[in-house]
Every structure is written in C-alpha cells, then in structure tokens.
Scaffold this motif. Structure first.
Motif, PDB file in Angstrom:
ATOM      1  N   ARG A 188       0.691  -1.270  -0.059  1.00 17.06           N
ATOM      2  CA  ARG A 188      -0.071   0.085   0.089  1.00 17.06           C
ATOM      3  C   ARG A 188       0.874   1.160  -0.102  1.00 17.06           C
ATOM      4  N   GLY A 189       1.829   1.413   0.778  1.00 23.28           N
ATOM      5  CA  GLY A 189       2.885   2.304   0.791  1.00 23.28           C
ATOM      6  C   GLY A 189       3.420   2.853  -0.705  1.00 23.28           C
ATOM      7  N   ARG A 190       3.807   1.888  -1.300  1.00 21.04           N
ATOM      8  CA  ARG A 190       4.528   1.982  -2.694  1.00 21.04           C
ATOM      9  C   ARG A 190       3.230   2.452  -3.486  1.00 21.04           C
ATOM     10  N   ILE A 191       2.168   1.787  -3.447  1.00 22.30           N
ATOM     11  CA  ILE A 191       1.181   2.239  -4.527  1.00 22.30           C
ATOM     12  C   ILE A 191       1.049   3.685  -4.063  1.00 22.30           C
ATOM     13  N   VAL A 192       0.728   4.102  -2.981  1.00 23.62           N
ATOM     14  CA  VAL A 192       0.578   5.631  -2.407  1.00 23.62           C
ATOM     15  C   VAL A 192       1.628   6.482  -2.858  1.00 23.62           C
ATOM     16  N   ALA A 193       2.923   6.234  -2.665  1.00 15.76           N
ATOM     17  CA  ALA A 193       4.102   6.909  -3.194  1.00 15.76           C
ATOM     18  C   ALA A 193       3.935   7.184  -4.785  1.00 15.76           C
ATOM     19  N   GLU A 194       3.850   6.050  -5.272  1.00 16.98           N
ATOM     20  CA  GLU A 194       3.892   6.235  -6.749  1.00 16.98           C
ATOM     21  C   GLU A 194       2.589   7.178  -7.241  1.00 16.98           C
ATOM     22  N   HIS A 195       1.477   6.898  -6.514  1.00 18.66           N
ATOM     23  CA  HIS A 195       0.530   7.835  -6.967  1.00 18.66           C
ATOM     24  C   HIS A 195       0.630   9.123  -6.704  1.00 18.66           C
ATOM     25  N   ASN A 196       1.101   9.567  -5.552  1.00 20.27           N
ATOM     26  CA  ASN A 196       1.452  11.197  -5.283  1.00 20.27           C
ATOM     27  C   ASN A 196       2.649  11.563  -5.928  1.00 20.27           C
ATOM     28  N   GLU A 197       3.476  10.641  -6.324  1.00 20.51           N
ATOM     29  CA  GLU A 197       4.632  11.398  -7.280  1.00 20.51           C
ATOM     30  C   GLU A 197       3.944  11.642  -8.603  1.00 20.51           C
ATOM     31  N   GLU A 198       3.175  10.743  -9.151  1.00 14.28           N
ATOM     32  CA  GLU A 198       2.528  11.115 -10.344  1.00 14.28           C
ATOM     33  C   GLU A 198       1.636  12.600 -10.338  1.00 14.28           C
ATOM     34  N   VAL A 199       1.023  12.763  -9.221  1.00 16.98           N
ATOM     35  CA  VAL A 199       0.151  13.738  -9.046  1.00 16.98           C
ATOM     36  C   VAL A 199       0.993  15.052  -8.779  1.00 16.98           C
ATOM     37  N   ARG A 200       2.165  14.930  -8.042  1.00 19.62           N
ATOM     38  CA  ARG A 200       3.150  16.113  -8.110  1.00 19.62           C
ATOM     39  C   ARG A 200       3.640  16.424  -9.337  1.00 19.62           C
ATOM     40  N   ARG A 201       3.939  15.215  -9.975  1.00 18.35           N
ATOM     41  CA  ARG A 201       4.342  15.584 -11.466  1.00 18.35           C
ATOM     42  C   ARG A 201       3.831  16.343 -12.443  1.00 18.35           C
ATOM     43  N   SER A 202       2.353  15.580 -12.450  1.00 18.33           N
ATOM     44  CA  SER A 202       1.552  16.036 -13.656  1.00 18.33           C
ATOM     45  C   SER A 202       0.490  17.316 -12.941  1.00 18.33           C
ATOM     46  N   GLY A 205      -5.104  15.447 -10.058  1.00 18.13           N
ATOM     47  CA  GLY A 205      -5.391  14.458  -9.086  1.00 18.13           C
ATOM     48  C   GLY A 205      -5.301  14.781  -7.653  1.00 18.13           C
ATOM     49  N   GLU A 206      -5.525  14.158  -6.517  1.00 20.82           N
ATOM     50  CA  GLU A 206      -5.336  14.398  -5.337  1.00 20.82           C
ATOM     51  C   GLU A 206      -4.256  13.653  -4.563  1.00 20.82           C
ATOM     52  N   LEU A 207      -3.480  13.978  -3.722  1.00 18.17           N
ATOM     53  CA  LEU A 207      -2.654  13.440  -2.968  1.00 18.17           C
ATOM     54  C   LEU A 207      -3.498  12.648  -1.929  1.00 18.17           C
ATOM     55  N   MET A 208      -2.578  11.208  -1.716  1.00 19.95           N
ATOM     56  CA  MET A 208      -3.310  10.332  -0.834  1.00 19.95           C
ATOM     57  C   MET A 208      -2.350  10.323   0.296  1.00 19.95           C
ATOM     58  N   GLU A 209      -2.808  10.113   1.704  1.00 21.62           N
ATOM     59  CA  GLU A 209      -2.096  10.008   2.840  1.00 21.62           C
ATOM     60  C   GLU A 209      -0.972   8.795   2.669  1.00 21.62           C
ATOM     61  N   GLU A 210       0.074   9.432   3.243  1.00 28.15           N
ATOM     62  CA  GLU A 210       1.219   8.471   3.275  1.00 28.15           C
ATOM     63  C   GLU A 210       1.474   8.113   4.900  1.00 28.15           C
ATOM     64  N   ARG A 211       1.161   6.790   5.033  1.00 28.47           N
ATOM     65  CA  ARG A 211       1.500   6.569   6.478  1.00 28.47           C
ATOM     66  C   ARG A 211       2.858   6.071   6.777  1.00 28.47           C
ATOM     67  N   ALA A 212       3.326   6.709   7.783  1.00 24.93           N
ATOM     68  CA  ALA A 212       4.740   6.182   8.024  1.00 24.93           C
ATOM     69  C   ALA A 212       4.759   4.712   8.400  1.00 24.93           C
ATOM     70  N   THR A 213       4.101   4.064   8.524  1.00 21.91           N
ATOM     71  CA  THR A 213       3.843   2.729   9.041  1.00 21.91           C
ATOM     72  C   THR A 213       4.044   1.742   7.752  1.00 21.91           C
ATOM     73  N   ASP A 214       3.853   2.528   6.525  1.00 23.27           N
ATOM     74  CA  ASP A 214       3.615   1.921   5.161  1.00 23.27           C
ATOM     75  C   ASP A 214       4.944   1.990   4.634  1.00 23.27           C
ATOM     76  N   GLN A 215       5.818   2.836   5.085  1.00 22.56           N
ATOM     77  CA  GLN A 215       7.195   2.918   4.544  1.00 22.56           C
ATOM     78  C   GLN A 215       8.380   2.242   5.138  1.00 22.56           C
ATOM     79  N   SER A 216       8.094   1.423   6.201  1.00 25.39           N
ATOM     80  CA  SER A 216       8.989   0.881   7.142  1.00 25.39           C
ATOM     81  C   SER A 216       8.616  -0.611   7.310  1.00 25.39           C
ATOM     82  N   GLU A 217       9.458  -1.560   6.978  1.00 23.00           N
ATOM     83  CA  GLU A 217       9.049  -2.899   7.622  1.00 23.00           C
ATOM     84  C   GLU A 217       9.036  -2.852   9.021  1.00 23.00           C
ATOM     85  N   GLU A 218       9.858  -2.383   9.787  1.00 25.16           N
ATOM     86  CA  GLU A 218      10.025  -2.268  11.279  1.00 25.16           C
ATOM     87  C   GLU A 218       8.749  -1.598  11.862  1.00 25.16           C
TER      88      GLU A 218
END
Length: 408
Positions: A188-202, A205-218
């Motif tokens: 989910r973290g990867r999907i959100v990050a890719e989506h937000n990167e595309e929104v910022r580039r283009s 669309g709207e930015l999605m919430e990026e959860r810290a727990t979705d970015q780190s396995e620990e």
C-alpha cells in the motif's frame, strides 16, 4: 567585581515541573457511571436510544477494513456511514479537550462514542470502527449493553417500546497473519507513493495520505504487534458475551466477502424479541420444508399413478391438450397464463396433481381461482338481479425462457 557564584546562589530557584500525574480514573464502572449520568441529565432517560444493532469492526493492519466496510453495510442493510473512532478523536469536541491541555483518554473516548451512537440516523444500526481498544473501554461496552437491556425492560409496556428494541452486538475481526499484514502495508505504501509522485509531477489528481508505517518494515511489524496485544485481545475478551465473527482475510477479496456473508446471515433467534420469535417459530423455515421436497414430490407422483390413476391420467390429458400448446408459444418469455373453466379443476386433488406434474417437469405453476358474478335475470317488479357464479381458474406457468439474443 561581582561574584557569579554568589549571584546565582542568591537568584530564586527555577520551579521544577511536577511529575505528570494521570488523573484519569481507570475504574470502568466509575467512568461509565459519570458518562451515563451526564448523558441522562442532558438528553433525558427516555431519549437514550442507542442503535438496535452494533457491529464492532476490528482488523489487523492491511486486513481490508476499509475495503470491506461498504460490503458489510450492504449485507446488513445499513445506510449510515460507519463511525470511525480515530475520526471522532479529530472532532471539535476532542480538539477542545486537547487544546485545553487535556488528553483524550478512556472517559473522553467513551463519552464521544456514546454521544455519536445516540444520533437518530443510527437507530437501526451502526458499524463502529476502532472501539473498544482498551480494557476500560471493553468494560464500558458491557455496561452499556446492560443499560440497554435495562431500558428495554423499563419501557417495554409503554408507547416508547419501539425505541428500545432487543439490542444485537456483533464483534467482527478481519484477520491476517503478521507476514501478510506487513506485505500488504508495504505494498500500500508503494502504491500511494507512486500515486503521489504522479500527482506532483502532473498536477492532476489528489494526494493520498502516506502513512509512516507503510514505509518501514519495522514500523509495519510494530503496528501489527500493537494490534495483536491491545485491540485483538480487547475484542477477544467479548466473545463469550456478544456474537463474535472471526473472518479469515488472507485470501482473495471474493473469498473474504463470502466468509462475511456466511457470518452475518440473518438469524431470527438472535435478532427478534424473544416473544416475537416464540410466535413465529410455529411456522417452519423455508430451508426446512425444502430439505426433502424432491423425495416428497416423487412419493406423491407415484401415489397418484398407483392409487388414483384415473384422475391422474385425466389431469395429464388436460395439461397436454389445453395447457402445453399455450406454454410452448411462450417459450421465449418463459411465462404463460391460461384461463380455464374446466370442471376438472373443481377437484382440489386435481389441482394438487397439476402443480406437482409441472414441478416434476421443471416448471413453476400457480393456480388462482377467480369468482365472477354473471347477471342472468332481472325482476322487473323489485329490480332484483339474479346472478350465477362463474369460476375461472387462472394457471400461471413460468420457466427459464430462451435467450433470443446472445452477444451484441
């Protein structure tokens, strides 16, 4: 020359902050009584009308609560938005507590949740996401249920009874193991990050919430363990009291939703008032009468042939000559209606045979009797009209029709 040490010695001592004291009372009974008294004083006892049905939804991180909540609402015919406790804690009321330097503890959570449940839109039922999460909240939920039962008894013989129905509480836990949970969170973290990167580039669309727990396995593992140690055990402790539904959410979405349907099927013994259920149970369930329906049909048809063959053959002849030609002309629609005044149909046993014969052949037949008064004579002196009764049997035959079009 000024002595710095003497100056510092003479300066007033800096105040030392006292150690933080958690003033929240952890006794669930006291917390509940205070909240209840406050609500009763504000709303009035007769207006403490909580939902008829409560579904307490919990789930491991990544188990699909957000995905499956609309489906659960559909299964239980609930139309109001779910009550998400984390969102309630961002409400103006909760923010006022935090802005005043307070902490949103068990007492505040219980009061905020109870207030929300009293809103009229939730009268028939509500999904409650994220409650209870602590032992105190668990005990407060038990006390709430007891009070709901108490109110029901109190108002049972009054005009307000319809507002205090038999409460039903479901505990539903969507569960995945730690490995699957971590994998889903990171995906989910990867999907959100890719989506937000595309929104910022283009800029579209709207930015999605990026959860810290979705970015780190620990962090994802820690979140799962917190769920197991706190939320899961809190909900497990209620399984002896309320209807507990453990949903295996490891598989594909279709499989998970099939599990949800099985768990939440309507059960009248659990949802109806006991007095109502006792009255209804005199009638058999549809599922009960169909268990041996095929065997019973075969037995009746054999009895017709060997014990009442003359009438049975007359009914067969009638169907073949009078009904089937019309049915065949409706092969595409799969629905035919035949009106008949044949005296044969005056015999109730002949009607039973007709219905059974169609059932055996794969049709559904329904017979309806219409009585029509036909004027025959008028008494010119009195104006009295004499009528004869005309009996018309309407036979509805339905079956799976032909598809005249296949494809575009």
């Amino acid at each position: 020359m000024t002595n710095p040490s003497s100056d510092s010695a003479g300066a007033p001592a800096q105040p030392v902050s006292p150690p933080h004291v958690d003033l929240e009372v952890k006794d669930a009974q006291i917390i509940f009584n205070r909240v209840w008294a406050k609500l009763e004083d504000e709303f009035g006892r007769e207006n403490l009308r909580f939902p008829k049905e409560l579904i307490l939804l919990g789930g491991a991180p990544g188990a699909g609560k957000g995905t499956n909540t609309p489906f659960i609402m559909k299964v239980r015919s609930l139309t109001c938005e779910p009550i998400v406790v984390s969102a309630l804690l961002d409400s103006p009321e909760a923010k006022r507590i935090k802005d005043a330097g307070g902490m949103v503890g068990d007492r505040e959570v219980v009061e905020i949740v109870f207030r929300k449940l009293l809103e009229p839109q939730y009268a028939d039922g509500a999904i409650l996401d994220g409650f209870p999460r602590t032992r105190v909240q668990v005990e407060c939920l038990k006390l709430l249920y007891d009070r709901m039962i108490e109110l029901r008894r109190e108002f049972y013989d009054t005009p307000l009874r319809r507002y205090f129905r038999q409460p039903v509480i479901h505990i539903m836990v969507l569960f995945v193991d730690e490995r699957e949970s971590v994998a889903r969170q990171l995906r989910r973290g990867r999907i959100v990050a890719e989506h937000n990167e595309e929104v910022r580039r283009s800029g579209v669309g709207e930015l999605m919430e990026e959860r810290a727990t979705d970015q780190s396995e620990e962090a994802a593992r820690h979140r799962y363990r917190v769920f197991k140690e706190k939320t899961y055990h809190a909900l497990q402790s209620l399984r002896e009291i309320f209807h507990f539904h453990f949903i295996n959410a490891q598989g594909p979405l279709e499989e998970v939703q099939e599990n949800i349907i099985k768990e939440l099927q309507y059960q009248s013994s659990l949802e109806l008032d006991p007095q109502t259920f006792d009255q209804l149970r005199r009638l058999p369930l549809a599922s009960e009468i169909i268990v041996h329906a095929r065997q019973e049909l075969v037995r009746r048809l054999d009895d017709y042939e060997f014990q009442k063959s003359e009438l049975f053959h007359r009914v067969l002849d009638f169907i073949e000559a009078r009904i089937m030609p019309i049915v065949k002309r409706h092969a595409i629609s799969g629905r035919a209606q035949i009106n008949s005044e044949d005296p044969l149909l005056n015999d109730p046993e002949a009607l039973a045979m007709l219905i059974d014969i169609f059932s055996e052949r794969g049709y559904h037949a329904v017979v309806d009797l219409h009585r029509i008064e036909i004027p025959e004579q008028v008494d010119l002196k009195t104006g009295r009209i004499s009528c004869r009764m005309k009996k018309v049997f309407r036979i509805m035959v339905s079956f799976l029709g032909s598809e005249i079009r296949r494809g575009a």
